[in-house]
Design an enzyme around this catalytic site. Structure first.
Site, short mmCIF file in Angstrom:
data_model
loop_
_atom_site.label_atom_id
_atom_site.label_comp_id
_atom_site.label_asym_id
_atom_site.label_seq_id
_atom_site.Cartn_x
_atom_site.Cartn_y
_atom_site.Cartn_z
CE LYS A 55 -1.90 -5.25 -0.77
NZ LYS A 55 -2.51 -6.09 0.26
CB SER A 133 -2.92 -3.68 3.37
OG SER A 133 -2.91 -4.99 2.83
CB SER A 157 -5.36 -6.91 3.16
OG SER A 157 -4.75 -6.30 4.25
N1 GLN Z 1 -4.87 -5.35 9.06
C1 GLN Z 1 -4.16 -6.58 9.18
C2 GLN Z 1 -2.69 -6.31 9.44
O1 GLN Z 1 -2.31 -5.17 9.47
C3 GLN Z 1 -4.36 -7.44 7.96
C4 GLN Z 1 -3.62 -6.95 6.80
C5 GLN Z 1 -3.64 -7.86 5.60
O2 GLN Z 1 -4.53 -8.69 5.42
N2 GLN Z 1 -2.59 -7.74 4.80
O3 GLN Z 1 -1.93 -7.19 9.62
#
Ligand code: GLN
Length: 464
Positions: A55, A133, A157
């Site tokens: 990532k 994400s 995410s």
């Molecule tokens: N969707 C959540 C956020 O936008 C979690 C994202 C994540 O785990 N990085 O904060």
């Protein structure tokens, strides 16, 4: 793992990239690095002839690390993240840096400076989202162009995109995998996670990365890791809890039917299944969206245009700082900056932030009272009759079409925030949680007490 299989994965990357926009950066040297493994006497290494995606918020010194943000466009780190060094030492070749929602903020893979990632389970023209994400990491594994991928999970995410792409997605206990070199979103929640198509690969990669790291102040000590090992037991029959707060009438009927089928299957194999209640789960979404933007806003303050990446032309010309440069953040990151600053203002700090911290402790206490495995960090009294693992759905729906998801989010950002309703509670408590594929584009989550990662990994074989 064979060189032939590894090379054929890498050869498919350009085509997959054109259709699904999986990588922000492709390592053009991957094939030659695979071919040189023999010459480098590396063929006996545990991950020799494997290919991985990383990532783009996990730093690499040979490839840019951008967090899918204009603000870090072209940024080169002077060092590798510890998890990257461990993979390279074990013989993996890194195929590229995977697309993501900017700074990890999002749950669909639609908030990237480099454009959205589409879901390889569907035709490219359908433009179905991958979830985020860690969108590119999930898509790379689902498309079969890598053996495994690293993502990060702050509130879901890894687990949500794993569900949308029918891959395994593991968020280990908070503190298990080093965060050194992982660009922070919300440091009390950020966890490096792993995607794979099978549990054998998942176990192997996890055991290589599961190391104490003195460079990460939140890395679990050797002593604690030893405690976890001595507390873990191998069981023939598991006690499995189904938390009632995670069942929602509004989920697709197929999700409910699959959950019932899996429960029956587990009971047929001699496991005991119980309903359990974690009342504070209802607070998780509010706690998460109070604490995570507050942590994010201080982490993002370092992007002033001087130290890292992008600096706006007008800031360079006028010798000024900050505002023009920081307009390079995408709209969702800007939303979180406003929300985080608001939460940290004096009135709101007392009313919201402190309250959220207290409610987070209450949520941990609720889980502690339901698990058999002790929480060595909270020191709460152990429930000897508690369950070993719990099961829930991961997502509330199937992944949607890109335009529809964008429109829904534009109507109200809460429509997107709600997607993480099943994944956030475990993040707030640091619990090890695995998404196990359960159907086309959906999975279920198995989770356990903090520190109980190996029992959880074993249990996943029973569910699969
Ligand atoms: N969707 C959540 C956020 O936008 C979690 C994202 C994540 O785990 N990085 O904060």
């Amino acid at each position: 793992m064979s060189i032939k299989a590894a090379l054929s994965k890498v050869q498919r990357i350009p085509e997959v990239q054109t259709h699904y926009n999986v990588f922000n950066y492709v390592n053009e040297m991957a094939s030659s690095q695979l071919k040189s493994i023999e010459k480098r006497n590396a063929s006996s290494k545990p991950l020799a002839y494997t290919v991985a995606a990383v990532k783009d918020n996990i730093v690499t010194k040979d490839m840019p690390s951008t967090c899918s943000s204009k603000i870090l466009d072209g940024y080169m780190s002077p060092f590798d993240a510890t998890v990257v060094s461990l993979l390279l030492e074990a013989g993996t070749v890194i195929a590229g840096k995977a697309n993501m929602d900017e700074f990890g903020m999002g749950s669909a893979g639609i908030h990237s400076y480099f454009g959205p990632t589409f879901n390889p389970l569907f035709k490219p023209e359908d433009q179905i989202v991958t979830g985020g994400s860690s969108s590119g990491s999930a898509a790379a594994v689902a498309a079969g162009v890598v053996d495994f991928a690293l993502g990060t999970d702050t509130g879901g995410s890894v687990r949500l995109p794993a569900s949308y792409t029918s891959t395994f997605g593991f968020k280990p206990s908070y503190g298990r995998l080093s965060r050194h070199g992982v660009i922070s979103y919300a440091q009390s929640l950020d966890t490096v996670g792993i995607f794979a198509n099978d549990l054998a690969t998942m176990n192997k990669v996890f055991s290589i990365l599961d190391k104490y790291d003195e460079k990460d102040p939140t890395s679990l000590s050797e002593e604690l890791r030893h405690n976890f090992r001595s507390l873990a037991t191998k069981k023939k029959s598991l006690k499995i809890g189904i938390p009632e707060e995670f069942s929602q009438e509004s989920v697709p009927a197929e999700f409910r039917a699959t959950m019932t089928r899996i429960i029956k299957h587990l009971m047929n194999y001699g496991h005991e299944v119980y309903p359990v209640s974690i009342p504070s789960v209802k607070n998780a979404l509010s706690i998460y969206y109070t604490l995570s933007p507050s942590e994010a806003v201080s982490n993002l303050s370092r992007y002033d245009g001087l130290r890292y990446g992008y600096r706006a032309e007008s800031d360079i010309e006028n010798g000024t700082l900050f505002t023009p440069t920081r307009s390079a953040f995408g709209p969702e990151v800007q939303n979180r900056i406003i929300l985080g600053n608001y939460n940290l203002c004096s009135e709101s700090f007392k009313n919201n932030y402190i309250k959220a911290q207290k409610l987070r402790v209450q949520l941990i206490n609720d889980f502690d009272s339901a698990f058999r495995f002790p929480n060595v960090l909270s020191g709460n009294t152990v429930n000897k009759d508690g369950v070993d693992i719990m099961l829930s759905l991961t997502s509330t729906s199937f992944p949607g079409n890109y335009d529809e998801v964008v429109n829904k989010e534009n109507d109200n950002p809460l429509n997107t925030y709600i997607n993480d309703i099943f994944t956030m509670p475990m993040s707030l408590c640091g619990l090890p949680t695995m998404t196990v594929p359960a159907g086309n584009a959906f999975g279920i989550q198995a989770f356990s007490q903090h520190g109980n990662d190996y029992e959880l990994l074993d249990a996943c074989y029973e569910i699969n």
